[in-house]
Design a protein around this motif. Structure first.
Motif, PDB file in Angstrom:
ATOM      1  N   ASN A 166       0.834  -1.099  -0.357  1.00  0.00           N
ATOM      2  CA  ASN A 166       0.158   0.288  -0.133  1.00  0.00           C
ATOM      3  C   ASN A 166       0.954   1.414   0.222  1.00  0.00           C
ATOM      4  O   ASN A 166       1.026   1.950   0.766  1.00  0.00           O
ATOM      5  CB  ASN A 166      -1.016   0.144   1.077  1.00  0.00           C
ATOM      6  CG  ASN A 166      -1.720   1.296   1.378  1.00  0.00           C
ATOM      7  OD1 ASN A 166      -1.730   1.557   0.502  1.00  0.00           O
ATOM      8  ND2 ASN A 166      -2.136   1.869   2.760  1.00  0.00           N
ATOM      9  N   GLN A 168       0.397   4.122  -0.045  1.00  0.00           N
ATOM     10  CA  GLN A 168      -0.663   5.200   0.412  1.00  0.00           C
ATOM     11  C   GLN A 168      -0.470   5.523   2.195  1.00  0.00           C
ATOM     12  O   GLN A 168      -1.058   6.204   2.624  1.00  0.00           O
ATOM     13  CB  GLN A 168      -1.771   5.181   0.249  1.00  0.00           C
ATOM     14  CG  GLN A 168      -2.173   5.917  -1.379  1.00  0.00           C
ATOM     15  CD  GLN A 168      -1.650   6.019  -2.706  1.00  0.00           C
ATOM     16  OE1 GLN A 168      -2.034   4.534  -2.615  1.00  0.00           O
ATOM     17  NE2 GLN A 168      -1.641   6.424  -3.198  1.00  0.00           N
ATOM     18  N   GLU A 169       0.277   4.418   2.317  1.00  0.00           N
ATOM     19  CA  GLU A 169      -0.160   4.303   3.785  1.00  0.00           C
ATOM     20  C   GLU A 169       0.142   5.288   4.707  1.00  0.00           C
ATOM     21  O   GLU A 169       1.960   5.366   4.136  1.00  0.00           O
ATOM     22  CB  GLU A 169       0.470   2.867   4.137  1.00  0.00           C
ATOM     23  CG  GLU A 169       0.694   2.117   6.099  1.00  0.00           C
ATOM     24  CD  GLU A 169      -0.837   2.519   6.380  1.00  0.00           C
ATOM     25  OE1 GLU A 169      -1.245   3.557   7.452  1.00  0.00           O
ATOM     26  OE2 GLU A 169      -1.655   1.192   6.548  1.00  0.00           O
ATOM     27  N   GLY A 179       3.117   0.118   5.262  1.00  0.00           N
ATOM     28  CA  GLY A 179       2.521   0.017   3.984  1.00  0.00           C
ATOM     29  C   GLY A 179       2.779  -1.472   4.167  1.00  0.00           C
ATOM     30  O   GLY A 179       2.445  -2.125   2.596  1.00  0.00           O
ATOM     31  N   TYR A 184      -1.409  -5.384   7.179  1.00  0.00           N
ATOM     32  CA  TYR A 184      -2.765  -5.156   7.261  1.00  0.00           C
ATOM     33  C   TYR A 184      -3.327  -6.768   7.666  1.00  0.00           C
ATOM     34  O   TYR A 184      -4.160  -7.223   7.995  1.00  0.00           O
ATOM     35  CB  TYR A 184      -3.433  -5.689   5.884  1.00  0.00           C
ATOM     36  CG  TYR A 184      -2.642  -4.061   5.414  1.00  0.00           C
ATOM     37  CD1 TYR A 184      -3.093  -2.709   5.701  1.00  0.00           C
ATOM     38  CD2 TYR A 184      -1.569  -3.698   4.909  1.00  0.00           C
ATOM     39  CE1 TYR A 184      -2.934  -1.250   5.001  1.00  0.00           C
ATOM     40  CE2 TYR A 184      -0.693  -2.509   5.254  1.00  0.00           C
ATOM     41  CZ  TYR A 184      -1.651  -1.317   4.828  1.00  0.00           C
ATOM     42  OH  TYR A 184      -0.873  -0.516   4.547  1.00  0.00           O
ATOM     43  N   GLU A 237     -10.965  -6.352   3.053  1.00  0.00           N
ATOM     44  CA  GLU A 237      -9.855  -5.354   3.250  1.00  0.00           C
ATOM     45  C   GLU A 237      -8.601  -6.725   3.656  1.00  0.00           C
ATOM     46  O   GLU A 237      -7.841  -6.313   2.978  1.00  0.00           O
ATOM     47  CB  GLU A 237      -9.990  -4.705   4.474  1.00  0.00           C
ATOM     48  CG  GLU A 237      -9.166  -3.046   4.263  1.00  0.00           C
ATOM     49  CD  GLU A 237      -9.538  -1.849   4.500  1.00  0.00           C
ATOM     50  OE1 GLU A 237     -10.966  -1.521   4.912  1.00  0.00           O
ATOM     51  OE2 GLU A 237      -9.042  -1.180   4.821  1.00  0.00           O
ATOM     52  N   TYR A 241      -5.745  -7.464   1.161  1.00  0.00           N
ATOM     53  CA  TYR A 241      -4.240  -7.128   0.778  1.00  0.00           C
ATOM     54  C   TYR A 241      -3.224  -8.135   1.024  1.00  0.00           C
ATOM     55  O   TYR A 241      -2.106  -8.188   0.130  1.00  0.00           O
ATOM     56  CB  TYR A 241      -3.854  -5.962   2.183  1.00  0.00           C
ATOM     57  CG  TYR A 241      -4.546  -5.247   2.542  1.00  0.00           C
ATOM     58  CD1 TYR A 241      -3.562  -4.192   1.155  1.00  0.00           C
ATOM     59  CD2 TYR A 241      -5.010  -4.590   3.273  1.00  0.00           C
ATOM     60  CE1 TYR A 241      -3.137  -2.990   1.657  1.00  0.00           C
ATOM     61  CE2 TYR A 241      -5.696  -2.535   2.971  1.00  0.00           C
ATOM     62  CZ  TYR A 241      -4.863  -2.097   2.406  1.00  0.00           C
ATOM     63  OH  TYR A 241      -5.050  -1.085   2.218  1.00  0.00           O
TER      64      TYR A 241
END
Lengths: 311, 311
Positions: A166, A168-169, A179, A184, A237, A241
């Motif tokens: 990710n 954007q983390e 990320g 996750y 979610e 991931y």
């Protein structure tokens, strides 16, 4: 006189050991404490003493010793670092050999030997190339290619807990990165998702079965199984991931199967279903429809994998 | 009588061939057209005839033939599919063996043999485990672990062009997926970035050296080298995706070095610098500071890698 093989799984608190027959049958297992004081100098001698006393009790010959440790290990059996054991660079293979007189000794990383164990006697039976992912407090990984551990040039092969999934983390992982898959899909990671999950127009935490209770990975998966919408969204979610991360692993190594273990995997088939779905969404066509299995050996995967290296 | 080895790199338009000495020296190279009509049935017989006539011309013995093809190949030398050659499943290794009487024949994927060639005689010299990424019209990859090609269970190991590096991407890759490394780092990918690059408060395309000219990968890198801010920002974005993608590859296989080849890599050191920087940002500590090298063999990497399999 019987020939025995010993599998050893060295953890930060206890050392698990298993005595195996030549046929690979687990005859007996036992544990000793891990003495990490004084930079862990007693750990290997303690293990050797314990093996010797078991050998005397059973009256046989030790034909091989395999060992897993929680850190990077080169293919030559040199441990590069084990913070949990207090070790820096330790020539563990040579030391065990010289303390025991046993020539057939092998050392590897604990996540890697767990993968080898699962392929030999657990969820990965029948396959020759697997990726194992262990979803516990952290996320570990082990990769077996054509029966052999993918160690990597500095013993860091298969470190898939720190795959970046990710960009954007904004929060940091324990490793310092951002990320990582572990953020996750570990037991703490999925709880983190549950606490901050925001799905526009979706269910709300305060209306879910998680409201007012201690949120655990188990509570989330149990909620999802019983139809709680909020928990279902969190599990989606999680699976998105994990499926995305494992798709990237497949793009690199093209395994036959994935084996999912660790405490989180006790939730069962629900994990395989959601992960497989997102995996197939993200992976290229030629890599779709790989097998996904649950691990079966639990905490014994390590001693099985350790002994498999020498048997 | 001299012993020769032949390296063959089968492409969709031409077949490149190299005659090598026992010592691995390239003595002569030549090409023949690839006849893809009739499902490519003539390709292997054409190659065999060409090798035989070269052998007669030189007066020697063919001791081994290595071949790369543009598709997935199992470790047994069975090609699973080569759309560019018109092939479905072809037992290429057995066919070449029986047409030539040479027992020492090996077949592998072309991106994988290019990696092997670069490690043997090119940018990866001195290493034993490398990841090669080829930035051309598409993005290919080849992974060598301890001197051996990582083939994968269905011949799709090292397909790193289709690693997913951007979960937010809305445009599709040629593979059907979204957010593949190829969409940002191939020759067409970087042009795509340049055409749509939006950096809040950053430089504008219309003010850059790319304004009003045909945008190519070369123009972008040349612009960045000459200090054009817009081109520099595009190269940063390219490097960010490539560094991020290769960090994820390292988390899986922990190589000693990365070798970057293909047409885009002709831009030179600028590519290594930006990629290395983002790689170190994203990879876990134990995997930082790997070696990054440019490929050196260009279009000959394939024939070198092919022959290395049998020499």
């Amino acid at each position: 006189m019987a020939n025995f093989y010993v599998g050893v799984d060295v953890g930060g608190t206890t050392v698990k050991m298993g005595l195996f027959s030549e046929e690979g049958e687990l005859l007996e297992k036992w544990e000793i404490p891990t003495r990490t004081e004084e930079s862990g100098v007693n750990i290997l001698p303690d293990i050797v003493k314990s093996i010797e006393s078991k050998r005397q009790e059973k009256g046989g010959h030790i034909s091989g010793i395999g060992m897993g440790v929680p850190g990077p290990v080169t293919d030559d059996g040199v441990v590069l670092k084990c913070a949990n054991l207090g070790w820096g660079v330790v020539s563990a293979k040579n030391e065990v050999s010289s303390l025991t007189g046993v020539g057939n000794v092998a050392i590897a990383n604990d996540a890697n030997i767990a993968a080898l164990g699962e392929m030999w006697k657990g969820g990965g039976r029948g396959f020759n190339s697997i990726v194992m992912v262990t979803l516990g407090t952290g996320v570990g990984g082990g990769i077996i290619i054509r029966g052999k551990i993918l160690t990597g040039s500095m013993g860091a092969g298969g470190e898939i807990g720190h795959l970046k999934v990710n960009p954007q983390e904004t929060e940091s992982c324990n490793c310092g990165g951002k990320g990582c898959l572990e953020q996750y899909t570990s037991a703490t990671g999925i709880v983190r998702i549950a606490k901050k999950h925001l799905h526009p127009g979706g269910a709300k935490l305060e209306d879910s079965c998680l409201a007012g209770v201690e949120i655990t990975a188990k509570a989330i998966f149990d909620g999802a199984k019983s139809g709680d919408t909020y928990c279902e969204e969190v599990v989606e979610e999680f699976g998105r991931y994990l499926g995305y991360g494992l798709a990237n692993v497949a793009q690199v190594v093209d395994p036959e199967a994935f084996v999912i273990g660790g405490g989180v995997s006790r939730a069962g088939e629900i994990i395989l279903d959601v992960t497989k779905r997102y995996y197939n969404d993200h992976v290229m066509f030629a890599l779709q429809n790989k097998e996904f299995r649950l691990a079966e050996l639990g905490n014994d995967a390590g001693i099985y994998g350790a002994v498999k290296m020498v048997i």
